[in-house]
Design an enzyme around this catalytic site. Sequence first.
Site, PDB file in Angstrom:
ATOM      1  N   ILE A  66      -2.224 124.444   3.214  1.00  0.00           N
ATOM      2  CA  ILE A  66      -2.863 125.762   3.133  1.00  0.00           C
ATOM      3  C   ILE A  66      -1.980 126.667   2.283  1.00  0.00           C
ATOM      4  O   ILE A  66      -1.027 127.254   2.767  1.00  0.00           O
ATOM      5  CB  ILE A  66      -3.094 126.362   4.532  1.00  0.00           C
ATOM      6  CG1 ILE A  66      -4.019 125.456   5.352  1.00  0.00           C
ATOM      7  CG2 ILE A  66      -3.716 127.754   4.409  1.00  0.00           C
ATOM      8  CD1 ILE A  66      -4.348 125.980   6.732  1.00  0.00           C
ATOM      9  N   HIS A  67      -2.305 126.732   0.992  1.00  0.00           N
ATOM     10  CA  HIS A  67      -1.586 127.616   0.069  1.00  0.00           C
ATOM     11  C   HIS A  67      -2.481 128.818  -0.233  1.00  0.00           C
ATOM     12  O   HIS A  67      -3.498 129.019   0.440  1.00  0.00           O
ATOM     13  CB  HIS A  67      -1.164 126.862  -1.198  1.00  0.00           C
ATOM     14  CG  HIS A  67      -2.316 126.234  -1.928  1.00  0.00           C
ATOM     15  ND1 HIS A  67      -3.004 126.881  -2.919  1.00  0.00           N
ATOM     16  CD2 HIS A  67      -2.904 125.028  -1.784  1.00  0.00           C
ATOM     17  CE1 HIS A  67      -3.970 126.093  -3.371  1.00  0.00           C
ATOM     18  NE2 HIS A  67      -3.940 124.967  -2.688  1.00  0.00           N
ATOM     19  N   ALA A  68      -2.155 129.620  -1.188  1.00  0.00           N
ATOM     20  CA  ALA A  68      -2.811 130.909  -1.429  1.00  0.00           C
ATOM     21  C   ALA A  68      -4.331 130.840  -1.562  1.00  0.00           C
ATOM     22  O   ALA A  68      -5.040 131.573  -0.872  1.00  0.00           O
ATOM     23  CB  ALA A  68      -2.205 131.572  -2.666  1.00  0.00           C
TER      24      ALA A  68
END
Length: 86
Positions: free
Chosen positions: A14-16
Amino acid sequence: MKTFEYTITDPVGIHARPAGLLVQAVKALDSKVTLTNKDGKSADGKKLLAVMGLGIKQGDTVTVTVDGGNEDASVEALEKFLKENL
């Protein structure tokens, strides 16, 4: 209150970008959503930096807690979102 677990399959976790999409999906619901990582750290699903701060990687299992509102519909919508995006 309803709870389910989901294992992240996205290669970068879960990145930006997916965190932003997740927060938008949660804000569209009428339930309070809390995400909890494998270390027991939790975050409000409506707060982008808090969600990113959980440091969720590929293969990590996230516990999603849905409270209030139409819980069944919220759980269904979140499970669908997670399967399609993460």
